[in-house]
Design a protein around this motif. Structure first.
Motif, PDB file in Angstrom:
ATOM      1  N   SER A  23       0.823  -1.207   0.000  1.00  0.00           N
ATOM      2  CA  SER A  23       0.000   0.000   0.000  1.00  0.00           C
ATOM      3  C   SER A  23       0.858   1.259   0.000  1.00  0.00           C
ATOM      4  N   ALA A  24       1.790   1.334   0.941  1.00  0.00           N
ATOM      5  CA  ALA A  24       2.592   2.544   1.094  1.00  0.00           C
ATOM      6  C   ALA A  24       3.500   2.776  -0.106  1.00  0.00           C
ATOM      7  N   ILE A  25       4.122   1.709  -0.614  1.00  0.00           N
ATOM      8  CA  ILE A  25       5.096   1.850  -1.685  1.00  0.00           C
ATOM      9  C   ILE A  25       4.425   2.185  -3.009  1.00  0.00           C
ATOM     10  N   ASN A  26       3.402   1.418  -3.387  1.00  0.00           N
ATOM     11  CA  ASN A  26       2.773   1.655  -4.688  1.00  0.00           C
ATOM     12  C   ASN A  26       2.084   3.010  -4.755  1.00  0.00           C
ATOM     13  N   SER A  27       1.473   3.453  -3.657  1.00  0.00           N
ATOM     14  CA  SER A  27       0.849   4.778  -3.673  1.00  0.00           C
ATOM     15  C   SER A  27       1.907   5.865  -3.785  1.00  0.00           C
ATOM     16  N   ALA A  28       3.019   5.728  -3.061  1.00  0.00           N
ATOM     17  CA  ALA A  28       4.083   6.736  -3.120  1.00  0.00           C
ATOM     18  C   ALA A  28       4.730   6.784  -4.497  1.00  0.00           C
ATOM     19  N   ILE A  29       4.996   5.628  -5.087  1.00  0.00           N
ATOM     20  CA  ILE A  29       5.620   5.591  -6.412  1.00  0.00           C
ATOM     21  C   ILE A  29       4.747   6.302  -7.431  1.00  0.00           C
ATOM     22  N   ASP A  30       3.471   5.963  -7.464  1.00  0.00           N
ATOM     23  CA  ASP A  30       2.573   6.569  -8.446  1.00  0.00           C
ATOM     24  C   ASP A  30       2.473   8.079  -8.274  1.00  0.00           C
ATOM     25  N   GLU A  31       2.565   8.547  -7.044  1.00  0.00           N
ATOM     26  CA  GLU A  31       2.407   9.979  -6.778  1.00  0.00           C
ATOM     27  C   GLU A  31       3.687  10.772  -7.015  1.00  0.00           C
ATOM     28  N   LEU A  32       4.822  10.093  -7.131  1.00  0.00           N
ATOM     29  CA  LEU A  32       6.102  10.783  -7.312  1.00  0.00           C
ATOM     30  C   LEU A  32       6.664  10.655  -8.730  1.00  0.00           C
ATOM     31  N   TRP A  82       5.586   1.981 -17.056  1.00  0.00           N
ATOM     32  CA  TRP A  82       6.820   1.202 -17.179  1.00  0.00           C
ATOM     33  C   TRP A  82       7.574   1.147 -15.857  1.00  0.00           C
ATOM     34  N   VAL A  83       7.682   2.269 -15.164  1.00  0.00           N
ATOM     35  CA  VAL A  83       8.418   2.305 -13.894  1.00  0.00           C
ATOM     36  C   VAL A  83       7.749   1.409 -12.865  1.00  0.00           C
ATOM     37  N   ASP A  84       6.429   1.484 -12.777  1.00  0.00           N
ATOM     38  CA  ASP A  84       5.707   0.676 -11.798  1.00  0.00           C
ATOM     39  C   ASP A  84       5.878  -0.811 -12.099  1.00  0.00           C
ATOM     40  N   LEU A  85       5.775  -1.193 -13.362  1.00  0.00           N
ATOM     41  CA  LEU A  85       5.953  -2.600 -13.728  1.00  0.00           C
ATOM     42  C   LEU A  85       7.370  -3.075 -13.438  1.00  0.00           C
TER      43      LEU A  85
END
Length: 530
Positions: free
Chosen positions: A135-144, A152-155
């Motif tokens: 939860s914490a990591i995927n939300s932070a990544i998408d928002e930054l 591509w970065v998320d995958l």
């Protein structure tokens, strides 16, 4: 009820999305993404030591080895829901520090397990930490991360789990070799190594700021602007780029929290199609992965005649294929589009897995040929699984993003992840190729069903800012920037009745999308909100 603060107008999202890729973004990837390498390392250690644990002082049965994965996933489900809610309330940074700390402590404790039940308990706690990380990591990544490369970065980050898997497989080869370590020592050292790596990641994370988007909706816009300004200065310094002025802003009504009633209306009324989509993808990938991978070593040793000490050799190519999938196919999710790529990856992985199950049932495969087919299956399935996390993290409003990720992870993983390892552990214990093949066919069917659901319900979110994919609950106007009609309800009033952010009965769609560094021509089109 949510507590309303003074209305503000902010350009924080536009400023973050316009940034060119820089060293600062690599820091985000390293600090937040490396934990998946650590998780992959430890999950592989568990998968590899399964046969060994049956011979140690713990003396686990095949069924109990399968239960290890079930307890780990059960902990992840509980942790995702508990920490996911806190991530939306307390902030991304505070929670990704807490969850990683829990994960490290539980991993160290696992190394000192003294019985089957102590091992189960410590793996449950480690799972709780990693569930909160999702939860914490995927939300932070998408928002930054800028919108144009978010897919591509998320995958790639989620796919990096498999680098840890390859490393874990290699590590277990000497650690499980009784010529070097006694049978009760090697596997304990492996967990200690994982905890040491976790401490390095924890230190790196201290250099990251809180998500400016999260601060924005909490009414702390001055802090958000200061952080964005600092990021802009770092980016300009290391890229030499002259940043363009942000184009557009958003007006929001900050809130201290969002009530569960509004969360439920958003997910099950306003975006029910997206909810069905998320549940289908998450449960399909959870069953396929947890069923196959948590019992990987048992299938190879109990049915395919592989040596327990050689399991790592089979896992390495499997893991590399899983990492290659998101990395090589990831750019297509931003260029070709989410819908087509999600459909292709689910359909191909499900189809090849069905064929693999048939050949396995007929006993026409060796340990090597089975591994080759699994490499093909999960090259595509890995991209689909990583994209499932991307999808559920980007298609819901900012205020409930972390909890939405937690919900889909918990329910999807609860359906597929807990059932899968327990079922396959029982099937493998039967020593029957046919019974194990039935488990593979169930996983294949689940993936193929997901492919159909994706084609009809996927959201075309490629290269779009998060605020255009899902209108923030705190927004006081349409995301496209138009002022509301005088008699149109405010954003808050709209949300309190669970309505869509539409006017005059038309379906809403963002006017703008971003491609590369430039704004695409002005356009409008009608599409379903689900």
């Amino acid at each position: 009820m949510s507590s309303q603060l003074e209305t503000i107008e902010t350009d924080v999202p536009k400023r973050l999305d316009r940034l060119p890729w820089s060293r600062w973004h690599w820091l985000v990837v390293a600090a937040l993404g490396f934990v998946w390498i650590l998780d992959g390392l430890e999950v592989t250690i568990v998968g590899s030591i399964g046969p060994t644990l049956q011979k140690t002082s713990l003396a686990l049965s095949s069924f109990q080895v399968g239960l290890i994965g079930a307890f780990y996933v059960a902990g992840a489900v509980v942790g995702a829901l508990f920490f996911g809610h806190l991530t939306d309330r307390w902030g991304r940074k505070k929670l990704f520090m807490i969850t990683l700390s829990l994960y490290i402590v539980a991993t160290i404790a696992t190394a000192f397990s003294f019985s089957a039940w102590s091992f189960f308990a410590f793996r449950f706690l480690a799972g709780a930490g990693i569930g909160g990380e999702y939860s914490a990591i995927n939300s932070a990544i998408d928002e930054l991360i800028p919108a144009r490369v978010r897919g591509w970065v998320d995958l790639a980050i989620n796919g990096s789990w498999w680098l840890g898997t390859a490393a874990g497989a290699l590590i277990t080869i000497p650690l499980l070799n009784t010529d070097y370590f006694s049978i009760d020592v090697g596997w304990r050292l492996a967990f200690g190594l994982g905890a040491t790596l976790g401490l390095g990641i924890l230190f790196t994370r201290r250099m990251l700021p809180e998500s400016p988007r999260w601060l924005m909706i909490k009414g702390r816009n001055d802090e958000a602007v200061d952080i964005v300004r600092s990021i802009e200065q770092d980016v300009a310094k290391h890229t030499g780029a002259e940043l363009e002025e942000p184009d557009g802003s958003i007006e929001i009504e900050p809130r201290e929290s969002t009530g569960f009633g509004e969360i439920a209306r958003t997910m099950f009324s306003r975006y029910r199609g997206r909810t069905v989509l998320g549940l289908t993808m998450m449960s399909a990938q959870a069953f396929a992965y947890n069923a196959v991978f948590f019992t990987y070593g048992l299938v190879l040793t109990n049915l395919m005649g592989a040596k327990a000490s050689h399991v790592g050799y089979y896992i390495v190519p499997f893991a590399l294929g899983n990492f290659a999938g998101p990395v090589l196919l990831g750019p297509l999710f931003d260029r070709v589009g989410r819908r087509l790529m999600l459909t292709i990856t689910h359909a191909v992985s499900g189809g090849v897995l069905a064929v693999t199950a048939l050949l396995f049932q007929q006993q026409k495969l060796s340990a090597v040929s089975l591994t080759i087919l699994w490499c093909v299956v999960f090259f595509f399935a890995s991209a689909a699984a990583s994209a499932a996390y991307l999808t559920v993290s980007e298609v819901f409003p900012l205020e409930i993003r972390a909890l939405a990720i937690a919900f889909f992870y918990a329910v999807g993983t609860g359906l597929g992840g807990i059932l899968g390892p327990a079922l396959f552990g029982k099937l493998i214990a039967s020593k029957s190729f046919t019974q194990v093949a039935i488990g593979f066919w169930i996983a294949a069917a689940w993936l193929l069903i997901a492919a159909v659901v994706v084609w009809f319900l996927a959201v075309d979110a490629e290269q779009k800012p998060l605020e255009e994919i899902a209108d923030p609950l705190s927004s006081t106007e349409d995301v496209d920037g138009d002022d509301r009609d005088a008699d149109e309800p405010t954003g808050r009033e709209r949300r309190e009745v669970g309505g869509y952010p539409v006017r005059a009965g038309a379906h809403w769609s963002p006017r703008y999308s971003f491609h590369g560094d430039a704004r695409a021509p002005l356009r409008r089109r009608n599409q379903s909100s689900s």
